[in-house]
Design an enzyme around this catalytic site. Sequence first.
Site, PDB file in Angstrom:
ATOM      1  N   GLU A  66     -11.369  -9.770 -39.580  1.00  0.00           N
ATOM      2  CA  GLU A  66     -11.963 -10.946 -38.947  1.00  0.00           C
ATOM      3  C   GLU A  66     -12.076 -12.047 -40.007  1.00  0.00           C
ATOM      4  O   GLU A  66     -12.368 -11.757 -41.173  1.00  0.00           O
ATOM      5  CB  GLU A  66     -13.367 -10.592 -38.415  1.00  0.00           C
ATOM      6  CG  GLU A  66     -14.003 -11.699 -37.608  1.00  0.00           C
ATOM      7  CD  GLU A  66     -15.458 -11.394 -37.222  1.00  0.00           C
ATOM      8  OE1 GLU A  66     -16.140 -10.658 -37.951  1.00  0.00           O
ATOM      9  OE2 GLU A  66     -15.899 -11.910 -36.182  1.00  0.00           O
TER      10      GLU A  66
ATOM     11  N   LYS B 276     -13.455 -12.573 -28.696  1.00  0.00           N
ATOM     12  CA  LYS B 276     -14.665 -11.784 -28.967  1.00  0.00           C
ATOM     13  C   LYS B 276     -15.743 -12.065 -27.921  1.00  0.00           C
ATOM     14  O   LYS B 276     -16.115 -13.220 -27.679  1.00  0.00           O
ATOM     15  CB  LYS B 276     -15.189 -12.133 -30.360  1.00  0.00           C
ATOM     16  CG  LYS B 276     -16.299 -11.231 -30.882  1.00  0.00           C
ATOM     17  CD  LYS B 276     -16.790 -11.752 -32.251  1.00  0.00           C
ATOM     18  CE  LYS B 276     -17.681 -10.764 -32.981  1.00  0.00           C
ATOM     19  NZ  LYS B 276     -18.283 -11.369 -34.198  1.00  0.00           N
TER      20      LYS B 276
ATOM     21  N   CYS C 135     -15.343  -6.783 -34.803  1.00  0.00           N
ATOM     22  CA  CYS C 135     -16.577  -6.726 -35.589  1.00  0.00           C
ATOM     23  C   CYS C 135     -17.831  -6.274 -34.811  1.00  0.00           C
ATOM     24  O   CYS C 135     -17.981  -5.100 -34.535  1.00  0.00           O
ATOM     25  CB  CYS C 135     -16.793  -8.092 -36.246  1.00  0.00           C
ATOM     26  SG  CYS C 135     -17.979  -8.092 -37.604  1.00  0.00           S
TER      27      CYS C 135
HETATM   28  O1  LIG Z   1     -20.487 -13.182 -42.577  1.00  0.00           O
HETATM   29  C1  LIG Z   1     -19.894 -14.184 -42.192  1.00  0.00           C
HETATM   30  O2  LIG Z   1     -20.101 -15.326 -42.601  1.00  0.00           O
HETATM   31  C2  LIG Z   1     -18.803 -14.019 -41.199  1.00  0.00           C
HETATM   32  N1  LIG Z   1     -19.142 -13.099 -40.178  1.00  0.00           N
HETATM   33  C3  LIG Z   1     -18.649 -13.277 -38.983  1.00  0.00           C
HETATM   34  O3  LIG Z   1     -17.920 -14.205 -38.776  1.00  0.00           O
HETATM   35  C4  LIG Z   1     -18.991 -12.371 -37.842  1.00  0.00           C
HETATM   36  C5  LIG Z   1     -19.675 -13.231 -36.817  1.00  0.00           C
HETATM   37  S1  LIG Z   1     -21.039 -14.140 -37.506  1.00  0.00           S
HETATM   38  N2  LIG Z   1     -19.792 -11.277 -38.278  1.00  0.00           N
HETATM   39  C6  LIG Z   1     -20.186 -10.263 -37.524  1.00  0.00           C
HETATM   40  O4  LIG Z   1     -19.904 -10.150 -36.340  1.00  0.00           O
HETATM   41  C7  LIG Z   1     -21.012  -9.262 -38.304  1.00  0.00           C
HETATM   42  C8  LIG Z   1     -21.533  -8.096 -37.520  1.00  0.00           C
HETATM   43  C9  LIG Z   1     -22.395  -7.284 -38.388  1.00  0.00           C
HETATM   44  O5  LIG Z   1     -22.444  -7.435 -39.577  1.00  0.00           O
HETATM   45  C10 LIG Z   1     -23.243  -6.230 -37.775  1.00  0.00           C
HETATM   46  O6  LIG Z   1     -23.048  -5.921 -36.581  1.00  0.00           O
HETATM   47  O7  LIG Z   1     -24.095  -5.706 -38.486  1.00  0.00           O
END
Ligand SMILES: O=C(O)CNC(=O)[C@H](CS)NC(=O)CCC(=O)C(=O)O
Length: 272
Positions: free
Chosen positions: A43, A115, A158
Site C-alpha cells: 500500500e 479499499k 491493509c
Molecule cells: O501510515 C501511513 O501514513 C499510511 N497508512 C495508510 O495509508 C493506511 C491508511 S491510513 N494505513 C492503514 O490502513 C493501517 C492499518 C493499521 O495499521 C492497523 O489496522 O493497525
Amino acid sequence: MKSYLAAAIQMTSKPNLEKNLAEAEELIELAVRRGAELVGLPENFAFLGKEADKLAQAQDISLKAEKFLKTMAQRFQITILGGGFPVPVEADPTKAYNTAILVAPTGTELTRYQKVHLFDVDVPDGNTYRESSTVMAGQSLPSIYPSEQLGNLGLSICYDVRFPELYRHLSHQGADVLFIPAAFTAFTGKDHWQVLLQARAIENTCYVIAPAQTGNHYERRYTHGHAVIIDPWGMILADAGEKPGMAIAEINPTRLKQVRQQMPSLQHRVFV
Ligand SMILES: O=C(O)CNC(=O)[C@H](CS)NC(=O)CCC(=O)C(=O)O
C-alpha cells in the site's frame, strides 16, 4: 494452476513519487532475478506522505503509478499487484479512492479494488489517522481474478485485514491466494500484524501474500515491515524483516490441496 514463486515487496516509501517508483523498480528487478512470476507492491508504494500532500498530487500519482505497473509487468513478463495508490474521485475533488490493481504480463489490467474499510483510528502511540478525510470508501466487495496459471487471486488492502467477512467473501468465490498489501503502523503491527495474517490464511485455507511498508516515512510515521508469505496451514514461508527487500516463496497447488484435505473447514461452513 501451476507451482510458481511469488514475491511480497517491502519498501520505505516517502513523499516523493519519482524516488519511490525508482526504488520499486529495483526491487521488482531483484524479485524477477530470483524467479518470481507474481510480484506484489505494498500500500502507498508510489507515495507515502501527509494526506493533504497526497491529495494535491493524486492525479499525477495515479497516472504514473498505473503506467509504471503496466511497464514493469510487460518488461519483466510478470503479473503484478500495485497494493494501493490514490485515484482521484471525479465527482469530489477532495477525495481519492485507495485503489489496488492487478496487471498481467501483457500490461492489461486484470482487476481493480477500492479499499472499503478506512483507517480512522487514534493509535495509542499518539498518532492520529483519518483516512476518510481524503479517501472515498469503495462501495463493493472485491471479486477474485481467476488466473489459469496462478490460481484464483483475491485483493484487499491493509486495514481490511481486520474484517474477516471480506476474506470469507473471497474464499467463498474460490480464492486460492489472498493479497493483503499494507502500510501497517509500527505500534499496531508489533502485536496484530502477523496474528491477523495467519488467521486469514488458516480460516480460509489460502495462501496470503502481504507486501509491506517499513521504517520511517516522514516526521513520526513509522511502519512495521515484515512483508510475509504464509501458506494455507498458517506457516510463515518467508519474512522480509525490517529493511526494504522482499519475502519470496513458492505458491504450490499440491500443498493447497493437501491442506484442504487435512483441514476441510471451508466445506463445514454453516453461516457463510
Ligand atoms: O501510515 C501511513 O501514513 C499510511 N497508512 C495508510 O495509508 C493506511 C491508511 S491510513 N494505513 C492503514 O490502513 C493501517 C492499518 C493499521 O495499521 C492497523 O489496522 O493497525
